[in-house]
Design a protein around this motif. Structure first.
Motif, PDB file in Angstrom:
ATOM      1  N   HIS A  81       0.829  -1.206   0.000  1.00 10.17           N
ATOM      2  CA  HIS A  81       0.000   0.000   0.000  1.00 10.17           C
ATOM      3  C   HIS A  81       0.864   1.257   0.000  1.00 10.17           C
ATOM      4  O   HIS A  81       0.565   2.235  -0.709  1.00 10.17           O
ATOM      5  CB  HIS A  81      -0.922  -0.008   1.216  1.00 10.17           C
ATOM      6  CG  HIS A  81      -1.836   1.184   1.298  1.00 10.17           C
ATOM      7  ND1 HIS A  81      -2.856   1.399   0.404  1.00 10.17           N
ATOM      8  CD2 HIS A  81      -1.861   2.234   2.151  1.00 10.17           C
ATOM      9  CE1 HIS A  81      -3.491   2.519   0.712  1.00 10.17           C
ATOM     10  NE2 HIS A  81      -2.902   3.052   1.767  1.00 10.17           N
ATOM     11  N   THR A 136      -7.929   0.785   1.581  1.00 14.53           N
ATOM     12  CA  THR A 136      -7.564   1.643   2.713  1.00 14.53           C
ATOM     13  C   THR A 136      -7.959   0.935   4.004  1.00 14.53           C
ATOM     14  O   THR A 136      -9.146   0.723   4.262  1.00 14.53           O
ATOM     15  CB  THR A 136      -8.275   3.005   2.621  1.00 14.53           C
ATOM     16  OG1 THR A 136      -7.921   3.634   1.386  1.00 14.53           O
ATOM     17  CG2 THR A 136      -7.879   3.900   3.786  1.00 14.53           C
ATOM     18  N   VAL A 150     -12.795   0.493   2.182  1.00 14.17           N
ATOM     19  CA  VAL A 150     -12.295   1.327   3.269  1.00 14.17           C
ATOM     20  C   VAL A 150     -12.646   0.617   4.578  1.00 14.17           C
ATOM     21  O   VAL A 150     -13.818   0.321   4.831  1.00 14.17           O
ATOM     22  CB  VAL A 150     -12.921   2.733   3.245  1.00 14.17           C
ATOM     23  CG1 VAL A 150     -12.441   3.555   4.447  1.00 14.17           C
ATOM     24  CG2 VAL A 150     -12.585   3.451   1.942  1.00 14.17           C
TER      25      VAL A 150
END
Length: 272
Positions: free
Chosen positions: A134, A165, A185
């Motif tokens: 990431h 995320t 997310v």
């Protein structure tokens, strides 16, 4: 295949793949770099002198720079700057991973120590590779993050897209079969069990720049084999999603979502 046909075939392969070869790092080299980095962060031996650590880190940094130089155009990306930025973030990545490992240890009654989680739990390894990949993605480095995430996928059965995320700490229990899509997310203190999918409600190339995957807020638990789809789907904080649930719409905070199917067990009298 005759020699002339074979030569023509080889020439076709060369012409077809030449540009792709030049734009792709060697997978074995990438995985070797990742393994060395993981060993540096979480050494499983007694090499604990600062001078040794420093030497290992310098070698790892040079290896990453060589990987990027092998397939990236320095005119399009400042490779030296990207490498420095990645290693500047390494302390934060390490601290986040210690928090992830601590949460896995606290959540799993079978875990005997944080060290055991770090050296043997596939869920932790998948999270560790995700956090490394990431960060590379955030630095706009192409291809390498996906190679790393697919290596972890093959090794653990956990498929986390490097663009997802995921906040800290995060807990994966068991892990096999988990899929977390690119625009997912995930908040703090979320626990996900094996077979969970955070996926897209529809698949279309036209949607590549839109949010296609769910949002999971803080303190949520999602049990095994549940499927949650859609970019507008939000699992409110402090909720529990039971096993084998299929969700395409949001749920409010503090919700408990369970399947309503019934299991019947009949004991018939022995007629003999």
């Amino acid at each position: 295949m005759k020699d002339d046909k074979f030569d023509s075939f080889i020439q076709l392969l060369y012409e077809t793949h030449k540009a792709e070869w030049e734009a792709t790092p060697k997978i074995r080299q990438c995985v070797g770099w990742l393994s060395d980095l993981f060993e540096f962060l979480f050494p499983n031996n007694h090499a604990n002198k600062l001078s040794i650590y420093g030497g290992h880190l310098k070698k790892n940094q040079i290896d990453l720079e060589n990987i990027l130089l092998s397939y990236l155009d320095p005119a399009n990306i400042n490779i030296e700057e990207a490498v420095v930025s990645f290693y500047d973030s390494l302390n934060e990545i390490y601290q986040d991973l210690r928090k992830d490992a601590s949460m896995i240890y606290e959540k799993d009654p079978a875990a005997t120590s944080i060290h055991e989680v770090i050296v043997s739990y596939p869920g932790f390894y998948a999270i560790a590779v995700y956090r490394i990949a990431h960060q590379l993605t955030r630095l706009a480095i192409p291809i390498l993050p996906r190679i790393l995430s697919e290596h972890a996928h093959g090794k653990t059965g956990v498929d986390i897209h490097p663009k997802a995320t995921i906040d800290v700490p995060f807990c994966i229990d068991h892990g096999t079969g988990i899929v977390i899509g690119a625009t997912s997310v995930i908040g703090k203190r979320v626990t996900i069990y094996q077979g969970v999918t955070l996926g897209a409600a529809q698949v279309s190339k036209d949607l590549s720049e839109t949010k296609r995957h769910p949002t999971v807020e803080d303190n949520v638990v999602i049990y095994a084999r549940s499927t949650i789809l859609g970019g507008r789907t939000v699992i409110g904080h402090n909720s529990v999603v039971g096993g084998s649930v299929f969700l395409t719409k949001s749920v409010q905070p503090y919700s408990h979502v369970f399947n309503t199917h019934q299991l019947r067990i009949e004991v018939k009298e022995n007629l003999q």
